[in-house]
Structures are given as C-alpha cells and as structure tokens.
Enzyme design. Structure first.
Site, PDB file in Angstrom:
ATOM      1  N   TYR A 161      43.206  18.215  61.378  1.00 15.67           N
ATOM      2  CA  TYR A 161      42.801  18.796  62.664  1.00 15.67           C
ATOM      3  C   TYR A 161      43.224  17.873  63.814  1.00 15.67           C
ATOM      4  O   TYR A 161      42.691  16.774  63.965  1.00 15.67           O
ATOM      5  CB  TYR A 161      41.289  19.016  62.726  1.00 15.67           C
ATOM      6  CG  TYR A 161      40.737  19.999  61.719  1.00 15.67           C
ATOM      7  CD1 TYR A 161      41.548  20.940  61.085  1.00 15.67           C
ATOM      8  CD2 TYR A 161      39.384  19.995  61.406  1.00 15.67           C
ATOM      9  CE1 TYR A 161      41.027  21.840  60.166  1.00 15.67           C
ATOM     10  CE2 TYR A 161      38.851  20.896  60.486  1.00 15.67           C
ATOM     11  CZ  TYR A 161      39.679  21.810  59.868  1.00 15.67           C
ATOM     12  OH  TYR A 161      39.150  22.691  58.959  1.00 15.67           O
ATOM     13  N   GLN A 178      34.740  25.611  49.907  1.00 18.60           N
ATOM     14  CA  GLN A 178      34.767  26.046  51.301  1.00 18.60           C
ATOM     15  C   GLN A 178      35.803  27.167  51.438  1.00 18.60           C
ATOM     16  O   GLN A 178      36.996  26.903  51.506  1.00 18.60           O
ATOM     17  CB  GLN A 178      35.097  24.884  52.233  1.00 18.60           C
ATOM     18  CG  GLN A 178      34.907  25.240  53.693  1.00 18.60           C
ATOM     19  CD  GLN A 178      35.154  24.086  54.647  1.00 18.60           C
ATOM     20  OE1 GLN A 178      35.922  24.190  55.591  1.00 18.60           O
ATOM     21  NE2 GLN A 178      34.497  22.965  54.398  1.00 18.60           N
ATOM     22  N   LYS A 180      32.571  36.731  73.324  1.00 12.35           N
ATOM     23  CA  LYS A 180      33.230  36.166  74.510  1.00 12.35           C
ATOM     24  C   LYS A 180      34.701  36.576  74.607  1.00 12.35           C
ATOM     25  O   LYS A 180      35.351  36.381  75.627  1.00 12.35           O
ATOM     26  CB  LYS A 180      33.150  34.637  74.474  1.00 12.35           C
ATOM     27  CG  LYS A 180      31.755  34.077  74.310  1.00 12.35           C
ATOM     28  CD  LYS A 180      30.872  34.369  75.491  1.00 12.35           C
ATOM     29  CE  LYS A 180      29.527  33.663  75.351  1.00 12.35           C
ATOM     30  NZ  LYS A 180      28.614  33.993  76.476  1.00 12.35           N
ATOM     31  N   GLY A 209      31.908  26.488  64.899  1.00 14.30           N
ATOM     32  CA  GLY A 209      32.582  25.605  65.839  1.00 14.30           C
ATOM     33  C   GLY A 209      32.039  25.764  67.249  1.00 14.30           C
ATOM     34  O   GLY A 209      31.433  26.774  67.589  1.00 14.30           O
ATOM     35  N   GLN A 212      28.618  26.366  74.636  1.00 11.51           N
ATOM     36  CA  GLN A 212      28.940  27.212  73.494  1.00 11.51           C
ATOM     37  C   GLN A 212      27.973  26.956  72.340  1.00 11.51           C
ATOM     38  O   GLN A 212      27.502  27.886  71.682  1.00 11.51           O
ATOM     39  CB  GLN A 212      30.377  26.972  73.028  1.00 11.51           C
ATOM     40  CG  GLN A 212      31.439  27.648  73.861  1.00 11.51           C
ATOM     41  CD  GLN A 212      32.820  27.526  73.235  1.00 11.51           C
ATOM     42  OE1 GLN A 212      32.988  26.975  72.146  1.00 11.51           O
ATOM     43  NE2 GLN A 212      33.828  28.023  73.931  1.00 11.51           N
TER      44      GLN A 212
END
Length: 326
Positions: free
Chosen positions: A67, A185, A224, A291, A297
């Site tokens: 990432y 995962q 959103k 996230g 958020q």
C-alpha cells in the site's frame, strides 16, 4: 428494526486475538503514485483518521507493505507513535513487491519474504507483527515455500499469527498441510458474494477466522459516491477502471445505495454502515475492514461497531440483489 449493541469482541479463529467488529483499513492512506492508488492523500489527515478510529473503540489496524509502496506502513507507525492509549493490533501483508521504477512483482520465496518482513518491521516500528498475511497466492508454485517461511517467522517470534488473503479452498488445503491458518482475508460484500458457496463454510469447518475486506466496495456503497463524483476521480485512482464503478452496473449500484440509505435512516446511520452490517450478519465473518481517509469519514462509519441488521432488513437487501442481478 436493526439493533445497536455495545461493541462485542470476537476471537479470530483459534488465535488469542480478540477483535472489534470493524478494523481500520489502511489501503487508501498509502497515497498515490502506484498502480492501485486512491489518488493523493494527506498524511496528517491519515493519522487523524487512525486516531479517531482508536478513540471510538476500534482495536486493530490492517495494512500491507504494497500500500503506497511502503508508505501506508510508515503512516501507521506515525499514528501509533503519537497514540497514548491502548496499542491496537497491527496486521500487515506480504508477497507483493516493487522495483525501483515502482512496477509491481510478486514473490513467495523464502529470501524475498524475509526481506519483506524485516522491511515491514522497520517501517512499522514494531518488534513483532500481530498477524502476518500472504497477500495473494502468487506465484502459485511458491505457495508451499511461502507458507513454510511464514510458519518459521512465527516460530522465531517475529509474528504472533499467520494468515492468508485471497486464497481459494484448494490453496488453503495446501497451506494447512504445512501449518495452521489463523485467518483468511477475502473480498466480501453484497456485490461480491462468491466466497459464500465454498470458502466461508470451509473456514468455519477448520477454525479459520475471516476478516473481509471491501465491505463497502471501495467506497461505492458509502452513500457519498455519485456518478458525477466518480467521473471526477483523479486519473490515478484505480476505481475509475473498476467494473462496479462503471455502467451498466453503476446505475444498479446507486439504486442499492438508496435502499441502504432508507434502511439506515431510522437508525441515523449512513448507507456504508448498513453495508458493513450486512457482511457481519454472516456467522463466518469475524470482523470487517473499514477504511477511512479522514476523522470525519471514520466518525460516519463508527456506528458499524454496534449496528446489527434484523432479519427483515437483511431480507430486503437480499431480495433487491436477487431481483437486480449484475
């Protein structure tokens, strides 16, 4: 009606890790300038997002070496260094690496994984990683070597538990011949349900915890996102190329968001919270990755720590999905 409960911890498979229903996902905070970026990201905003999640009770952070090409782990370390409360569990992943030109390659060889582990420990500023996961089962012919290597890291005390990500049943069976799997995962959301058929039942039968990622489909189900906003995403945002963010699926997905908004309204929660709660309704799911790119958020999604859907609400969503196939 749905019920809002106090946050209950759930044990991850056969481990001693006790997780809150949602954890902080650190993919987006890696920033831009790599193949799967979400566009530019301010590091101070990221640290604020992590701190807000911890303040609200989240007790684990999930990141990966890839990432932001190492940057996400560095930001997580910065957040932990500036945090005075109880230390959260830190999970990260290996197998995806990058060249000097930022192009990505994959390796599960012992030497490569050893280099990755040491780099992650250094970037995260920790002596031991709570859960170390094989990010992808690639290259396929290196799965056994990779899993043997992770088992060795656990024996050495450099990681507490080892898990896999994006593995299918046959790949998990291969790994289980070598060492136990603490967790899987997989992607799991109301738009990506493939794991329900075989993978989740297999995990339940073998004591493998499941941490699902992208329960809100990378922001699509948060409430959103609009067609206009998607059109205006930065050119380096990978979502511009995603099938779910483009027609013909986009219109159907926006209708789904309106249903989630309707269900969430009596509970004063955003559509994304309902989307997360839907995944947590599956008994095979231990916890979901959520996230957040800012404290604001995170605050909007924090109710997912306690919201649980009623059978009627769960059924309404499933009926829509059946009547509106992709």
């Amino acid at each position: 009606m749905a019920t809002t409960t106090s946050t209950a911890l759930k044990t991850l498979g056969d481990t001693d890790l006790h997780l809150t229903p949602i954890g902080f996902g650190a993919w987006a905070i890696g920033g831009g300038n790599w193949e799967f970026a979400w566009g530019p990201q301010d590091d101070n905003e990221s640290v604020g997002a992590i701190h807000r999640a911890l303040e609200l009770g989240v007790n684990w952070v999930d990141t990966a070496a890839i990432y932001g090409l190492g940057h996400s782990e560095e930001v997580v370390a910065k957040a932990l260094k500036g945090w005075s409360g109880a230390r959260p569990y830190v999970f990260t992943k290996c197998s995806m690496r990058w060249h000097a030109d930022r192009s990505i390659y994959r390796s599960l060889t012992a030497a490569s994984l050893r280099a990755e582990l040491e780099a992650s420990l250094r970037r995260l500023g920790v002596e031991r990683i709570d859960l170390y996961q094989v990010h992808w089962p690639n290259p396929e012919n290196e799965i056994e070597e990779g899993w043997e290597t992770l088992a060795r890291f656990k024996e050495e005390g450099k990681v507490r538990w080892i898990g896999v990500s994006n593995f299918n049943v046959e790949q998990m069976k291969r790994a289980l011949k070598i060492a136990p799997i603490a967790s899987l995962q997989p992607p799991y959301s109301m738009l990506r349900r493939a794991v329900e058929a075989e993978i989740l039942p297999f995990c339940q039968a073998h004591g493998i915890g499941v941490i699902n990622y992208s329960p809100m489909v990378s922001g699509l189900l948060t409430g959103k996102m609009t067609a206009e906003r998607i059109a205006g995403l930065p050119a380096d945002d990978w979502r511009k190329r995603s099938v779910e963010f483009n027609e013909p699926r986009l219109s159907r997905n926006m209708k789904l968001v309106e249903l989630l908004r309707e269900i969430g309204r009596p509970h004063d929660v955003e559509p994304g919270v309902v989307a997360v709660a839907w995944t947590l309704s599956n008994s095979a799911i231990t916890a979901a990755i959520v996230g957040g790119r800012s404290a604001q958020q995170v605050e909007g999604l924090a109710p997912a720590l306690g919201l649980r859907l009623s059978e009627e609400e769960y059924g309404r969503i499933n009926a829509f999905l059946t009547e509106n196939p992709a």
